[in-house]
Design an enzyme around this catalytic site. Structure first.
Site, short mmCIF file in Angstrom:
data_model
loop_
_atom_site.label_atom_id
_atom_site.label_comp_id
_atom_site.label_asym_id
_atom_site.label_seq_id
_atom_site.Cartn_x
_atom_site.Cartn_y
_atom_site.Cartn_z
N PHE A 115 0.81 -1.22 0.00
CA PHE A 115 0.00 0.00 0.00
C PHE A 115 0.84 1.27 0.00
CE2 PHE A 115 -0.20 2.49 3.94
CZ PHE A 115 0.63 1.76 4.75
N LYS A 116 2.12 1.16 0.35
CA LYS A 116 2.94 2.38 0.39
C LYS A 116 3.00 3.06 -0.98
CE LYS A 116 5.34 1.50 4.61
NZ LYS A 116 4.74 0.16 4.93
N ASP A 117 2.80 2.30 -2.05
CA ASP A 117 2.76 2.91 -3.39
C ASP A 117 1.66 3.96 -3.50
OD1 ASP A 117 4.79 1.26 -4.45
OD2 ASP A 117 3.34 -0.31 -4.95
N MET A 120 3.36 7.02 -2.08
CA MET A 120 4.71 7.30 -2.58
C MET A 120 4.68 7.69 -4.06
SD MET A 120 7.43 7.11 -0.62
CE MET A 120 7.85 5.66 0.33
#
Ligand SMILES: *Cc1c(COP(=O)(O)O)cnc(C)c1O
Length: 474
Positions: A115-117, A120
């Site tokens: 989920f960091k995408d 980011m």
């Protein structure tokens, strides 16, 4: 919109605007930035937003927090970021129904399958835009044991004005993770494998950051999870999840969030403060239960390294929750002096603080809707197996922590949305342990282990590292 530090005493805040804090990490007083107030979203606005494509929904929400980028540019940045090409579907964060009232919101179909995408990828475009506008450059320098570093590299690859120097412990990431990171051949991406463990990498980052002259000369920055822009980007998928789980704005929905540094669920808190009809925000931890302990007892206790466990949901293995200070600031009526005392002097002295006797503590549950729970390795294995057998859905270890706690606390009549924070392929060995079979690999990752790689292997030597950064910048 103006931003203030969580440690600024009332009336003494020096407010800043969005682009000023975009490239900054902590506030100079050691606090974290928050908007001066939470913009309120009424039912008519929710109705208007319901049918928007994800990128346009992102633009609407971001516009409430960003007033120093022209609207047309901000919209273009959102549309460039949230495409079906990059995130795998038109919905960007599609909702999967497991059973009546229980859903998974897929946040992990971006380039690195976590989920960091979601945040980011936006940050990469915002950085490129703002650096070009200022005519500046930035060198992002960090340490990773997997997820964060690869999300940063995939967000910054090919971006003008930005270089990434990412250290990782040599030979200690999974072959899949190594292939993901080291196969990036872009000129501005520098993978540095350090002969040592993750702590050695972190020590190197600290040593370089403490050399202020070097830091300034080479414009060294970070992209860690306390960046407000990352949090703001995450607010969007709470709205998108809510719209998919409901048909009318009178309905309430609960979210369950696999948590480590409290960034993800803090975005849920912001969405709820804006007026999104969220019932409960469920904080799910693994064995590293700093947050579960706080919401159960009022005690926030930072763990020592002997007390920080390596688990099979490694992206939640934290000793302290770096975004938690933001929620405590709201909980304590935005009393910055008190927050500064608790998180500054208090934690430095005893490593803990205790709010259980403060009447405000009860508001965490009663007013702000927080509930918590924890999950162990055995729970993860059982949940992965159970979800596969009952619903035919394979979940990763972090999502399993969320599902386990969600099923424990969910209430009849209120839909529960569990945030899927990674795909199972990233944590294949635990999937094999639970199901006796390998997870499926998305087509774009077939054979990545065989791709050419670019990585520099170095000793844990700060001078050699500085020399490498200097030579790459000149
Ligand atoms: C980073 C991460 C988490 C924890 O998110 P926080 O914002 O730190 O609470 C959970 N799951 C996965 C897969 C992650 O990469």
């Amino acid at each position: 919109m103006q931003y203030i530090s969580t440690r600024a005493a009332k009336g003494q805040a020096e407010p800043k605007r969005f682009c000023e804090i975009l490239l900054e990490g902590l506030s100079p007083d050691g606090g974290l930035y928050l908007p001066m107030h939470y913009p309120q979203v009424d039912s008519a606005t929710l109705s208007r937003w319901r049918s928007l494509p994800y990128a346009d929904l992102a633009f609407e929400i971001l516009s409430l927090y960003v007033d120093d980028i022209p609207a047309a540019d901000l919209r273009a940045l959102c549309r460039k970021t949230y495409t079906s090409d990059v995130f795998g579907s038109e919905a960007i964060v599609p909702l999967k129904r497991l059973q009546e009232g229980l859903y998974l919101e897929a946040l992990s179909n971006g380039p690195t399958l976590a989920f960091k995408d979601m945040a980011m990828q936006l940050l990469g475009n915002l950085f490129e835009y703002e650096l070009a506008r200022r005519g500046e450059e930035l060198n992002i320098f960090g340490a990773t044991s997997g997820d964060t570093g690869s999300a940063a590299e995939y967000a910054m690859r090919g971006k003008k004005g930005v270089r990434v120097f990412m250290t990782s412990p040599d030979g200690r990431m999974s072959p899949f993770q190594q292939a993901q990171m080291f196969s990036l051949l872009d000129d501005n991406i520098h993978n540095i494998a350090i002969r040592g463990v993750f702590d050695d990498c972190q020590d190197l980052v600290k040593a370089v950051s403490n050399d202020l002259a070097f830091k300034q000369r080479y414009k060294i920055g970070t992209v860690n999870s306390i960046n407000w822009a990352r949090l703001m980007a995450q607010v969007v998928y709470y709205f998108a999840g809510y719209f998919q789980a409901t048909t009318a704005n009178t309905e309430r929905v609960s979210f369950c969030v696999p948590s480590g540094n409290f960034g993800n669920v803090c975005a849920g808190h912001v969405a709820r403060m804006m007026g999104l009809p969220i019932d409960k925000l469920v904080v799910a931890t693994n064995e590293n239960d700093v947050l579960d302990e706080f919401f159960r007892t009022g005690v926030y206790r930072v763990r020592g390294s002997a007390d920080t466990h390596e688990t099979s949901s490694p992206s939640m293995d934290i000793s302290k929750a770096s975004n938690f200070e933001r929620f405590v600031f709201d909980l304590l009526g935005r009393d910055g002096a008190r927050v500064a005392d608790l998180f500054g002097a208090g934690l430095a002295r005893t490593g803990a603080f205790d709010l259980h006797a403060d009447p405000l503590f009860a508001q965490a549950a009663n007013v702000y809707g927080f509930v918590s729970g924890k999950s162990t390795h055995a729970d993860r294995i059982a949940t992965i197996r159970d979800t596969w057998q009952r619903f035919g859905v394979m979940v990763d270890t972090h999502t399993a922590d969320g599902l386990k706690v969600a099923q424990q606390v969910r209430q009849a009549g209120i839909p529960m949305v569990v945030l899927e924070t990674a795909l199972p392929i990233k944590f294949a060995s635990t999937i094999v342990e639970a199901l006796g079979r390998e997870p499926e690999r998305p087509v774009k990752f077939l054979g990545i282990e065989a791709l050419p790689k670019r990585v520099r292997v170095m000793d844990a030597d700060v001078n050699a590292l500085k020399a490498y950064i200097a030579s790459a910048c000149d």
